[in-house]
Design a protein around this motif. Structure first.
Motif: not given
Length: 470
Positions: A342, A316-318, A338, A321, A335
């Motif tokens: 999405y 999703k974020n690529n 999330e 973290e 995570k």
């Protein structure tokens, strides 16, 4: 009575049931949120430089420490069991795990739950003695993948760019001895060979060798990955002609052992490149939603990649973290939520303009209604033979107290489409949507399906049941 009048009467009957609150409201079946797979690497280098590999190996070598590895293990209960096809917990993903000095210590930290989830991949090319191999086989590992590109020393050293063939062959022999000499419950074994022009004449013998000497689950034969990386041009030249691949596939099918094949030819490579060059560039709102559905329904969407430095990245974020070492369990659960949320965000159709609609009938079937902590999933089938166009299907929810929501649907081909079509002629258009539970204001919702038929008129069809959301 005309067909149209019967049609309208049926619809009026449903409306009456609505008014009298006689529609059956169904509670979605509960499902647990899980990662399909978590890929980790406890180091970022390898003892070989295989020509077909997509990894550049230009980073400073890093080995994961034990505290970080212990934190990573907190994700295990959230990962699906290994079920073939890559699902599960990858103890190693891209690099060679056995060269990490802490490899065996990490292996021994795997809890019993890992026995159903965890697998590792090794090139088996570092020096190993019997005890080292016994430690691997006695660990809580479900599956061990072993690379085998050639048993010809010259070919092996050319393909892998590793001049230590004797280490590799000695490890194969030792592995066989340990298995034969010890009465132990060993992990499943699978060998993997990349089909190249360099080793094409050896493929059949390699499979015969692994089947004869080891109790293998399977032997996988595949062509190189097609990605944009440094060795791409070399890999393209390794693809065989259609005639050559068909001949090899035919010979593999005749062997008395389980062979998994993912073999592409030069012709397939041309089709792959043409598809990439002719991607759909439409940009209306539904097309944009379809592009996003491709992301959230991709085979590897519910995957988490964890690197040796204690960072992770998702689809999703690529972005990388840092994993919380203080509370890793919460980090992984947040995570996961999330990623699931999405999907519902993608499906939400905020600006749908409901136009004049023609009344429709029951050529839409719902066969799955489930929920997790993030969303309600509604899936089913449409019948293209009956003028139902799934390419622009919208699902409308109307709450008992007036709350109205619209949702895009993904129109991916369902994995069971062929089986279903065989049973129910014409029903081959699968659809799925995801309904964000946090946005619902009522506890009961009617469900309508809005689609365009062949004359491009907007059609609305009311589902016989409703959804109970509390």
């Amino acid at each position: 009575m005309s067909g149209l009048n019967q049609y309208i009467d049926k619809f009026k009957e449903k409306i009456t049931k609505k008014d009298n609150n006689e529609i059956e409201f169904i509670r979605p079946q509960k499902e647990i949120m899980m990662y399909d797979a978590v890929n980790i690497d406890t180091n970022n280098t390898c003892n070989q430089r295989c020509r077909f590999c997509f990894t550049p190996f230009d980073e400073k070598p890093v080995n994961m420490d034990l505290d970080t590895f212990k934190a990573v293990l907190e994700v295990l209960p959230m990962v699906k069991d290994y079920a073939g096809g890559g699902y599960g917990f990858y103890f190693s993903c891209i690099y060679e795990p056995t060269i990490n000095p802490l490899f065996l210590k990490c292996l021994k930290l795997l809890p019993p739950i890992a026995k159903n989830k965890c697998f590792l991949t090794t090139n088996l090319a570092r020096p190993m003695d019997k005890e080292f191999i016994k430690d691997i086989l006695s660990s809580n590992i479900n599956l061990v993948n072993i690379s085998i590109e050639s048993l010809n020393p010259t070919k092996f050293e050319d393909i892998t760019q590793n001049s230590k063939f004797h280490h590799y062959k000695n490890n194969l022999d030792t592995l066989e001895k340990v298995i034969n000499e010890n009465n132990m419950d060993i992990p499943n074994l699978r060998f993997i060979t990349i089909l190249l022009k360099e080793n094409k004449d050896e493929i059949i013998d390699l499979v015969k060798y692994t089947c004869k000497h080891f109790p293998i689950e399977s032997h996988e034969i595949r062509t190189p990955y097609l990605n944009d990386y440094e060795n791409m041009e070399w890999n393209k030249k390794q693809f065989l002609s259609k005639k050559e691949t068909e001949e090899i596939i035919s010979q593999l099918n005749e062997l008395d052992c389980h062979v998994d094949m993912n073999i592409l030819s030069c012709d397939d490579l041309d089709e792959y490149e043409n598809e990439n060059n002719n991607q759909n560039t439409e940009s209306d709102s539904y097309q944009k939603a379809m592009k996003n559905f491709e992301i959230v329904e991709d085979y590897e969407y519910l995957f988490l990649r964890i690197d040796c430095d204690g960072t992770c990245i998702d689809k999703k974020n690529n972005i990388s973290e840092k994993i919380s070492l203080e509370n890793p369990e919460k980090f992984f659960r947040d995570k996961l939520f999330e990623l699931y949320s999405y999907r519902a965000e993608i499906a939400n159709c905020m600006d749908y303009d409901e136009k004049k609609q023609t009344l429709g009938d029951g050529f839409i079937l719902v066969d799955k209604l489930s929920e997790n902590d993030a969303y309600i999933e509604l899936s089913g089938w449409c019948c293209p033979d009956r003028k139902v166009n799934t390419d622009n299907l919208i699902i409308k929810l109307t709450g008992l107290n007036g709350d109205i929501k619209y949702y895009y649907t993904s129109t991916k081909k369902r994995f069971d489409a062929d089986e279903f079509k065989g049973k129910e002629k014409g029903w081959c258009g699968g659809f799925t949507t995801y309904i964000d539970k946090t946005k619902l204001k009522d506890n009961k919702y009617y469900v309508d399906f809005i689609y365009n038929h062949k004359l491009n008129e907007s059609v609305i069809y009311m589902w016989e049941n409703g959804i109970l959301t509390d």
